[in-house]
Every structure is written in C-alpha cells, then in structure tokens.
Enzyme design. Sequence first.
Site, PDB file in Angstrom:
ATOM      1  N   GLU A   1      63.601  -6.885  -4.758  1.00 11.98           N
ATOM      2  CA  GLU A   1      63.178  -5.384  -4.782  1.00 11.98           C
ATOM      3  C   GLU A   1      63.612  -4.536  -5.800  1.00 11.98           C
ATOM      4  O   GLU A   1      62.988  -3.838  -6.434  1.00 11.98           O
ATOM      5  CB  GLU A   1      63.410  -4.791  -3.585  1.00 11.98           C
ATOM      6  CG  GLU A   1      63.014  -5.349  -2.009  1.00 11.98           C
ATOM      7  CD  GLU A   1      61.510  -5.476  -2.128  1.00 11.98           C
ATOM      8  OE1 GLU A   1      60.703  -4.931  -2.938  1.00 11.98           O
ATOM      9  OE2 GLU A   1      60.867  -6.335  -1.690  1.00 11.98           O
TER      10      GLU A   1
ATOM     11  N   GLU B   1      54.510 -10.515  -8.205  1.00  8.89           N
ATOM     12  CA  GLU B   1      55.861 -11.242  -7.019  1.00  8.89           C
ATOM     13  C   GLU B   1      56.474 -12.324  -7.872  1.00  8.89           C
ATOM     14  O   GLU B   1      57.889 -12.312  -7.496  1.00  8.89           O
ATOM     15  CB  GLU B   1      55.068 -11.536  -5.978  1.00  8.89           C
ATOM     16  CG  GLU B   1      54.624 -10.685  -5.082  1.00  8.89           C
ATOM     17  CD  GLU B   1      55.347  -9.625  -4.577  1.00  8.89           C
ATOM     18  OE1 GLU B   1      56.669  -9.873  -4.222  1.00  8.89           O
ATOM     19  OE2 GLU B   1      55.281  -8.270  -4.659  1.00  8.89           O
TER      20      GLU B   1
END
Length: 326
Positions: A131, A201
């Site tokens: 994150e 991602e």
Amino acid sequence: MNLVKTAMLIAFMTALFMGVGYLIGGTGGMMIAFVIALAMNAFSYWNSDKMVLRMHNAVAVDRANAPEYYGIVESLAQRAGLPMPKVYLIKNDQPNAFATGRNPDNAAVAATTGLLQRLSHEEVAGVIAHELAHIQHRDTLTMTVTATLAGAISMLGNFAFFFGGSRDNNNPFGFVGVLVAMIVAPLAAMIVQMAISRTREYSADRRGAEICGNPEWLASALGKIAEAAGRTVNVAAERNPATAHMFIINPLNGQRADNLFSTHPDTGNRIRALMAMAAEMDKSAASPAPAPRAAHSPRPSRSGTSGIPNTGGREWGRGGDKGPWG
C-alpha cells in the site's frame, strides 16, 4: 511520467463523460457534463481519502491504541522515504487493505481487523509495504478519481435509460445514442478503471517487496487474503463496488482469470512474479558464496527489517488476543 499518465487518464475519462452527456442531451448535455466532471474532479482531488474511508467506516488509530499496527506502518514509511501516512482500521472480518489520498503528504493506509487477525506479522508488513508503494507511485489519486468518474458515467447511463427517450431532449442520435450512453460508455469507463488497476498492482507488488525486504512475505499474504476474501462477504465493499479496485485483493469476488474485466490481476500470477523476484534476490545474495551458517539457524531477512516491530512470529488475534487495536 506517472503524473503525466494520470493527467491523460483524467482527461480521457472527462472526455468520455462529456461524450455521454452529448449522446443524451446534445451540446447542452455535453456542457452540463463538462461542468459536472470538473466539479467531481476537484471534489475527488481534495476529498478522495475522506470519502473512501467514510464509505468503509474506517476509524483512525495511533500508537496508543494500535501500537504494533501503527509501528509497522511507521517503520515501513521510513524505509520507503515517505511521510507518515494516517493509519486507519476497518472493522471487517475479510482480510484486506487499501491506501488513499491525493499525494504522499496527504495519504492514508487502512487495514481490516480480519487482516490483522489472520496474517502473521511479516505478512502484514508485506501488505502495508504494498500500500505504501501505491502512495509512493501516486496511484491512489488516479484510482480514486477514475472510480468517481466511472461511477458518474454509469449514473448517466441510468439517466439515459429513464429520460433518454423523451422527445423533448436534444439527443442528436435518437434511440441509438441512448443505447450507446446506456451500454457502451459505462462499459468503456469500467474497462479503463479495471485495466488501470491491474497494471499498477504488479508494480506495487514489486516495490512493496523492496520496501519490506522480502517478496515471500507479500506472496504469502496474497495467497491467504485471496482464499479468505472468497469466503467472507465485505458488506461495505458490496455497497460501494466502485472502490473495489483500491483494495490489495478484490473484495467483491474471487475472479481467477487475468482478463480485461477483472479489477485485479490473477493472484496466482502475482505470487509467481513475487517468488521469481525472491529467487533473483537469493541468487544475487549467493554470489559471491555466502559464509556457512548452522543448519538450524533461521533464514535471515534479505534486506534487514530490524526496524519493524515484531510479534515473535505469532499471528495477531489468536489465542484470545484482542489484536493491536486494543
């Protein structure tokens, strides 16, 4: 370069929004859509973090009420060279996490109670590092603004369904224009939103592995989260599906194919990429030949993680623990 790509993406989504407005109401509809798009972009830029966190009932935590969780975020942020983000906890049994905010100075990291309960200390560190990578790459702004505009385009499609057939509107393409607004434009927005999420991602996985120092931690975490997410309903995510691409693993379903309509890459593909990265790091560390160590010695961290608070290998929340949130 990432900022340029973000600007181009926002411009494209705004143009698509205006196109739907034109198909519904002609030139007047296009101008109204343009004004709405500008307002939504401005609102998303300044309030994206607050909006998403509120949707998922996230609660701010600090060193006092979540020392271990907060300590991991703090240590990894220092390793990544990032300002300390705000730290939030979401009371949800599904293990998951996301980051939001318009830039690294105004960012937030949120993890669910399920994530802290089901994953080991090292796996949580891998997730948080992922994150933080999104924050460092400035993905959080792009994902939030795209989600907002994609949701707005879908809303316009619904508007076209109810009002597009009226003879009083200025739709220059008649019923065909209404069909395009109802089906094609929202679909195009969804494709762009999902494709952007998937491509980023992989990059966040790799950078996250570098930040925490061990790709295997994140690989193990992804496997556990994907398995549990398919068996645990995330009610808040189901109510706000436009935010699904912001989570580390799709909170809505367990799609297994790496295709255009999935919000995330296939988890197996992500794990394989991380394990290949781990193999590369092992190979690099083995040349020149490392000094021998005892067979019973634990495997050391690849880049040293002594600054990350440790729980002694236990998993939070097990054995009657309340978890790091108190």
